[in-house]
Design a protein around this motif. Structure first.
Motif, PDB file in Angstrom:
ATOM      1  N   CYS A  77       1.020  -1.231  -0.061  1.00 54.21           N
ATOM      2  CA  CYS A  77      -0.167   0.107   0.048  1.00 54.21           C
ATOM      3  C   CYS A  77       0.770   1.351   0.072  1.00 54.21           C
ATOM      4  CB  CYS A  77      -0.994  -0.042   1.306  1.00 54.21           C
ATOM      5  SG  CYS A  77      -0.250   0.141   2.784  1.00 54.21           S
ATOM      6  N   HIS A  78       0.293   2.219  -0.593  1.00 49.07           N
ATOM      7  CA  HIS A  78       1.211   3.669  -0.569  1.00 49.07           C
ATOM      8  C   HIS A  78      -0.041   4.615   0.265  1.00 49.07           C
ATOM      9  CE1 HIS A  78       2.851   1.850  -4.165  1.00 49.07           C
ATOM     10  NE2 HIS A  78       4.109   2.341  -3.453  1.00 49.07           N
ATOM     11  N   ILE A  79       0.734   5.256   1.283  1.00 47.63           N
ATOM     12  CA  ILE A  79       0.172   6.123   2.169  1.00 47.63           C
ATOM     13  C   ILE A  79       0.644   7.331   2.181  1.00 47.63           C
ATOM     14  CG2 ILE A  79      -0.783   6.314   4.547  1.00 47.63           C
ATOM     15  CD1 ILE A  79      -0.352   3.295   4.879  1.00 47.63           C
ATOM     16  N   PHE A  80      -0.050   8.470   2.020  1.00 47.43           N
ATOM     17  CA  PHE A  80       0.466   9.862   2.504  1.00 47.43           C
ATOM     18  C   PHE A  80       1.162   9.893   3.723  1.00 47.43           C
ATOM     19  CE2 PHE A  80      -3.155  11.424  -0.465  1.00 47.43           C
ATOM     20  CZ  PHE A  80      -2.321  11.592  -1.678  1.00 47.43           C
ATOM     21  N   THR A  81       2.317  10.533   3.680  1.00 43.46           N
ATOM     22  CA  THR A  81       2.997  10.683   4.775  1.00 43.46           C
ATOM     23  C   THR A  81       2.424  11.560   5.889  1.00 43.46           C
ATOM     24  OG1 THR A  81       4.093  12.494   4.086  1.00 43.46           O
ATOM     25  CG2 THR A  81       5.377  10.439   3.813  1.00 43.46           C
ATOM     26  N   THR A  82       1.473  12.190   5.482  1.00 45.72           N
ATOM     27  CA  THR A  82       0.882  13.110   6.562  1.00 45.72           C
ATOM     28  C   THR A  82      -0.305  12.121   7.158  1.00 45.72           C
ATOM     29  OG1 THR A  82      -0.720  13.912   4.855  1.00 45.72           O
ATOM     30  CG2 THR A  82       1.420  15.210   5.680  1.00 45.72           C
TER      31      THR A  82
ATOM     32  N   GLN B 239       4.935  -3.721   6.910  1.00 43.98           N
ATOM     33  CA  GLN B 239       6.086  -3.095   7.323  1.00 43.98           C
ATOM     34  C   GLN B 239       6.641  -1.919   6.159  1.00 43.98           C
ATOM     35  OE1 GLN B 239       9.231  -5.959   7.243  1.00 43.98           O
ATOM     36  NE2 GLN B 239       8.125  -7.293   8.770  1.00 43.98           N
ATOM     37  N   ARG B 240       6.918  -0.927   6.657  1.00 44.04           N
ATOM     38  CA  ARG B 240       7.349   0.302   5.917  1.00 44.04           C
ATOM     39  C   ARG B 240       8.506   0.087   5.198  1.00 44.04           C
ATOM     40  NH1 ARG B 240       8.060   6.023   8.611  1.00 44.04           N
ATOM     41  NH2 ARG B 240       5.602   5.653   9.404  1.00 44.04           N
ATOM     42  N   GLU B 241       8.633   0.095   4.041  1.00 43.01           N
ATOM     43  CA  GLU B 241       9.719  -0.264   3.077  1.00 43.01           C
ATOM     44  C   GLU B 241      10.614   0.996   2.537  1.00 43.01           C
ATOM     45  OE1 GLU B 241       8.393  -4.275   0.885  1.00 43.01           O
ATOM     46  OE2 GLU B 241       7.963  -2.478   0.030  1.00 43.01           O
ATOM     47  N   GLY B 242       9.686   2.048   2.757  1.00 46.12           N
ATOM     48  CA  GLY B 242      10.567   3.203   2.400  1.00 46.12           C
ATOM     49  C   GLY B 242       9.669   4.521   2.085  1.00 46.12           C
ATOM     50  N   LEU B 243      10.348   5.753   1.486  1.00 44.84           N
ATOM     51  CA  LEU B 243       9.610   6.738   0.819  1.00 44.84           C
ATOM     52  C   LEU B 243       9.748   6.938  -0.499  1.00 44.84           C
ATOM     53  CD1 LEU B 243       8.400   9.509   1.932  1.00 44.84           C
ATOM     54  CD2 LEU B 243      10.928  10.606   1.703  1.00 44.84           C
TER      55      LEU B 243
ATOM     56  N   ASP C 167       4.336  13.048  -1.217  1.00 47.53           N
ATOM     57  CA  ASP C 167       5.148  12.085  -0.770  1.00 47.53           C
ATOM     58  C   ASP C 167       4.181  10.907  -0.067  1.00 47.53           C
ATOM     59  OD1 ASP C 167       7.386  13.576  -1.474  1.00 47.53           O
ATOM     60  OD2 ASP C 167       8.050  13.859   0.493  1.00 47.53           O
ATOM     61  N   VAL C 168       4.684   9.571  -0.420  1.00 52.19           N
ATOM     62  CA  VAL C 168       4.241   8.602   0.312  1.00 52.19           C
ATOM     63  C   VAL C 168       4.907   7.438   0.829  1.00 52.19           C
ATOM     64  CG1 VAL C 168       2.075   8.523  -1.484  1.00 52.19           C
ATOM     65  CG2 VAL C 168       3.945   6.999  -1.762  1.00 52.19           C
ATOM     66  N   PHE C 169       4.464   6.850   1.952  1.00 48.23           N
ATOM     67  CA  PHE C 169       5.385   5.725   2.449  1.00 48.23           C
ATOM     68  C   PHE C 169       4.911   4.484   1.824  1.00 48.23           C
ATOM     69  CE2 PHE C 169       5.474   8.340   6.702  1.00 48.23           C
ATOM     70  CZ  PHE C 169       6.832   8.596   6.429  1.00 48.23           C
TER      71      PHE C 169
END
Length: 197
Positions: free
Chosen positions: A142-147, A161-165, A178-180
């Motif tokens: 999934c891609h989630i806005f950093t905010t 698990q967060r893989e990166g930005l 940006d998304v995580f």
């Protein structure tokens, strides 16, 4: 052993309905347009979606699009419905599906008036179990806005698990955002289920 058996399996079972304790996920259809639209335009929801919807007619065209994607096995989108009241709560999808590589992407939103009731967690659990158990997908992402702290907390609670930005990944209202990137693997899900059983 269960994971290895799934990797060699050729067929999969997509479901038109997935029943949970408090909610049911039903294949999104044109009949859900108005109820979904009322929820998606509720305060705070559209801000965190990668799509922009200007009016109900545009939303209807979006519903027609995802219905066609369902037929092509590219996008399985469900309307989240409260069991007791049969009211529409939100929507959840497995999309960008590649059966060749056994991966897909998850997106979810819940109407503002249904926040903090556990429906997001239950819907995410149901569709994750369906993806790994019935569609034999190996990787969900999934891609989630950093905010978007609410979604970040939801997916991390489910052991994604967060893989990166990914910088400037989405163009939203004339601004690059940006998304995580998060992911969950089938083997992790199996371990999580065994631990909780």
């Amino acid at each position: 052993m269960g994971i290895r058996r799934n990797l060699t399996r050729k067929s999969y079972r997509k479901k038109h309905a997935i029943l949970g304790e408090n909610i049911i996920l039903k294949k999104t259809g044109i009949e859900h347009t108005r109820g979904l639209y009322e929820q998606v335009v509720s305060p705070g929801v559209m801000d965190n979606l990668t799509i922009n919807i200007d009016d109900i007619e545009e939303f209807r065209r979006y519903i027609i699009f995802i219905t066609n994607q369902w037929k092509m096995n590219q996008d399985f989108t469900y309307t989240i419905i409260e069991n007791k009241t049969q009211m529409i709560v939100g929507q959840i999808s497995i999309y960008n599906i590649s059966f060749s590589h056994k991966r897909g992407e998850i997106g979810i939103w819940i109407g503002n008036s249904y926040w903090k009731r556990g429906y997001g967690s239950e819907a995410l659990h149901l569709i994750t179990d369906h993806a790994f158990g019935d569609l034999f997908i190996n990787r969900l992402q999934c891609h989630i806005f950093t905010t978007n702290q609410r979604s970040i907390a939801l997916f991390e609670k489910m052991d994604f698990q967060r893989e990166g930005l990914n910088r400037q990944f989405v163009l939203k209202e004339e601004k690059f955002r940006d998304v995580f990137c998060y992911s969950l693997l089938a083997e992790q899900w199996e371990k999580k289920k065994k631990k909780s059983s």
